[in-house]
Scaffold this motif. Structure first.
Motif: not given
Length: 738
Positions: A623-646
């Motif tokens: 389905k369409e959308g951000f990564h189910p593990v790393f995609g940004y969500n409410v917990a990370y809304r402050a900087p709106y980041l959806g990055t994953s560990p390199v």
């Protein structure tokens, strides 16, 4: 490389001849040559020398009374001429001298007109049917003794190969196809005498011995900056018994150095072109018997300073494992890097011999600035019976004082094959490979991977995506190191804090979701200055400089500099952003023509991206959308980041992580939508232009909010930043000013 090949003050220039033909030029008067000695290189035109396209050399003397005497080396013969500067009856705006015929071509005439654009004399060879070849001519300097005294000394330089045919050459290339060019570094040792005479000798990368000499002329390049004095020497030499040639210019620059460094050093640049026609079908001729196409040789070197007693060659620090020798090319499946210790007596002791690596011996000759050694390759024959095969070869090269490196070549006989035609060890082809010696650099321990030099197909091989990803086109990229992973927030912070204490300023402090996530919210200027800061922090030569017309040039450390105040030391050994071509070659991981480094399809197990399964058959997400593990969500809304560990996903074939998704990455190049369709350099391209002014710059790799392919091209203004924009850095192998 074409952007660096700039030719003002050139009396004959193919660039101008393409834009302004002789019929378009508005000639106002007959040219008048000043008294002096002139030298010129005749461009290659195979219609003038029986299909060979070997070029030639012009020598001309103009007396104080205006009379001319000269000779032309062309088409296998020497054509001499003389006369006065009287206009031609057929064309009162031109001087013409009938030279005669060479061995194969038509009757030749030397024509001199006045270039309406520059006002300088314009030289060319013409025939009765107006077939022509331009001649780039320079006048010998009049103060030879003064120049010779200042430049007197020993020099070394390398001849670095490119695959691109020099633009402007008119050469019949029938049957050449895509023959390989020698991959090694040719080299020269030279000396400038007090008389202003430059003498050189050395070897081309196929082992051909060459030699030459010439008095210094005015520069053949328009790379002139206040504080620089530039001179040149012309070289044309016929090779292989008339089946090839090498020609071009050596440019010598008396450089203004960075702060804290003395003036008076001299570096050498220039461009040669080299070709070899097919010499024979005889199976016993092993050394490029089918020839190789016309291609450029990039001249890099300078004055050679013999190390004092107790000093090490290449300015190496005394200690164990202080140098490394890299062997590459010549049909080898991958580069070989051997660590070694150079002692206080400049003896080489190899300290790491991995199984399968060639046994190596290395000897330095500090007096002459050269080195030599042997390689012993141990292999298993690919033909039955599968016997052990040993191949012993000799390598040789020069030490380059300015870049603290050594560069050379070796010739390696290829393993036997079943063909067709079948070969044996005795008669298999010999190919040229390159040898580099430099200060030890441990890429794996510092998070870098090696990208081998070579040609690849750049662009989108599928008829999808944006048109600015096409057409697919061949690009040659020199070898380099690149970070395996994107620059993390913790890496950024270490350098950033050091930089603030050492005169640096940044537009942004950088943001990261965690220490091991990519740093984002950094603009292009921030990334460039961070590269310089890391270079200085580690004692390397920074790549990005600011020109100061009232004093020494400085390292770029603060502000947003413009094109007129800045330049790049491309081959310095410090850190820099990758060019777009370097990025794509590294990101593809070896295979070409695929959507992604890992194949033609993508899902969340392969990258941190935004899924659009309905927009193409290559997205296999449910389905369409951000990564189910790393995609940004409410917990990370402050900087709106959806990055994953390199490094959270599999590496590509070269060992790079996150080239698809996670964070978009800054590149050096200015973004132009027609960059691929516009004709440009194919050898280490650096974008449509080199402007530092506020143009959009290329972003590559997509990010956590896109599903871009490896060929996808993004853009952002130089002062723009966002929550998905980061970067990774590269280091160049050759380490010399460009």
């Amino acid at each position: 490389m074409l952007s660096r090949r700039i030719l003002t003050q050139s009396l004959a220039c193919w660039l101008f001849s393409q834009a302004y033909t002789s019929t378009q030029a508005l000639i106002e008067e007959t040219p008048r040559l000043e008294a002096g000695v002139y030298e010129g290189i005749v461009s290659r035109n195979s219609f003038l020398d029986g299909g060979l396209g070997l070029g030639g050399k012009l020598d001309l003397l103009v007396t104080s009374t205006g009379s001319l005497t000269g000779k032309l080396l062309f088409d296998g013969t020497t054509l001499r001429f003389s006369g006065d500067q009287e206009p031609s009856e057929a064309d009162p705006t031109a001087l013409r001298f009938t030279l005669g015929k060479g061995k194969r071509g038509p009757v030749l005439t030397l024509e001199i007109t006045q270039d309406s654009f520059s006002g300088e004399p314009y030289f060319r060879l013409i025939t009765g049917d107006e077939t022509s070849a331009t001649i780039q001519v320079q006048k010998r300097v009049t103060n030879l003794a003064e120049v010779g005294e200042r430049l007197e000394g020993a020099y070394t330089w390398s001849l670095n190969p490119g695959f691109r045919k020099p633009k402007g050459a008119t050469v019949l290339e029938e049957g050449e196809g895509r023959l390989p060019v020698p991959e090694g570094y040719g080299f020269m040792t030279a000396r400038v005498l007090k008389t202003g005479l430059l003498r050189w000798s050395g070897k081309l990368a196929d082992g051909t011995a060459v030699t030459g000499s010439g008095y210094l002329t005015e520069s053949s390049s328009r790379r002139f900056v206040e504080g620089f004095s530039s001179y040149a020497a012309a070289w044309h030499q016929v090779l292989y018994r008339g089946k090839g040639s090498v020609q071009g210019w050596f440019d010598l620059y008396d450089e203004r150095f960075d702060e804290g460094r003395s003036k008076g050093d001299v570096f050498v640049e220039g461009y040669l072109d080299w070709k070899k026609l097919k010499v024979s079908d005889a199976f016993y001729i092993r050394n490029y018997r089918d020839g190789f196409p016309l291609h450029e040789l990039d001249v890099r070197g300078g004055k050679y300073e013999r190390p004092a007693a107790g000093e090490l060659v290449m300015d190496l620090a005394n200690g164990p494992n202080n140098a490394q020798l890299t062997v590459e090319g010549a049909g080898m499946p991958s580069p070989v890097i051997n660590l070694l210790t150079v002692t206080a007596q400049n003896k080489a002791i190899f300290s790491l011999m991995n199984e399968g690596y060639p046994v190596t011996k290395l000897n330095f000759q500090p007096t002459t600035g050269t080195f030599s050694g042997t390689l012993l390759f141990k292999d298993i024959s690919p033909r039955l019976p599968t016997n052990s095969i040993e191949r012993s070869v000799r390598f040789q090269g020069v030490l380059l004082s300015r870049s603290s490196t050594g560069a050379g070549f070796f010739m390696l006989g290829q393993l036997p094959t079943d063909g067709p035609p079948p070969t044996t060890m005795r008669y298999s082809p010999e190919l040229s490979g390159r040898v580099e010696i430099r200060e030890a650099f441990f890429p794996e321990s510092q998070g870098f991977v090696h990208i081998p030099g070579g040609e690849f197909q750049m662009g989108n091989a599928y008829n999808e995506g944006n048109t600015h990803e096409r057409p697919v086109h061949p690009v040659y990229v020199s070898p380099f190191y690149i970070q395996a992973k994107e620059t993390t927030k913790s890496q950024w912070d270490v350098v950033y804090k050091w930089a603030l204490k050492h005169g640096y300023t940044f537009d942004n402090a950088g943001v990261g979701r965690a220490a091991n996530h990519p740093v984002v919210y950094v603009n292009w200027y921030d990334a460039v200055k961070w590269c310089n800061a890391r270079s200085e922090m580690e004692g390397l030569t920074p790549c990005y400089r600011v020109r100061n017309n009232s004093g020494p040039d400085t390292v770029y450390r603060t502000g947003q500099v413009s094109d007129t105040l800045s330049y790049v030391v491309w081959l310095a050994n410090g850190y820099r952003l990758p060019t777009e071509a370097e990025w794509e070659k590294a990101a593809r991981g070896g295979p070409e023509g695929r959507r992604f480094p890992f194949g033609d399809f993508i899902d969340f197990s392969l990258a941190n991206y935004y899924a659009f399964p309905g927009n193409g058959t290559f997205d296999l997400a449910e389905k369409e959308g951000f990564h189910p593990v790393f995609g940004y969500n409410v917990a990370y809304r402050a900087p709106y980041l959806g990055t994953s560990p390199v490094g959270s996903f599999f590496a590509n074939g070269y060992g790079l992580y996150d080239v698809i998704g996670n964070a978009s990455e800054h590149c050096w190049d200015v973004f132009k939508s027609n960059a691929y369709s516009a004709q440009g350099p194919f050898n280490d391209p650096r974008g449509p232009d080199s402007s530092w002014d506020k143009n959009p710059r290329v972003l590559r790799g997509g990010n956590f909010s896109s599903n871009d392919r490896v060929s996808s091209r993004g853009q952002a203004d130089q002062d723009f930043t966002y929550n998905y924009i980061g970067f990774r850095t590269v280091r160049y192998l050759q380490g010399e000013d460009n």
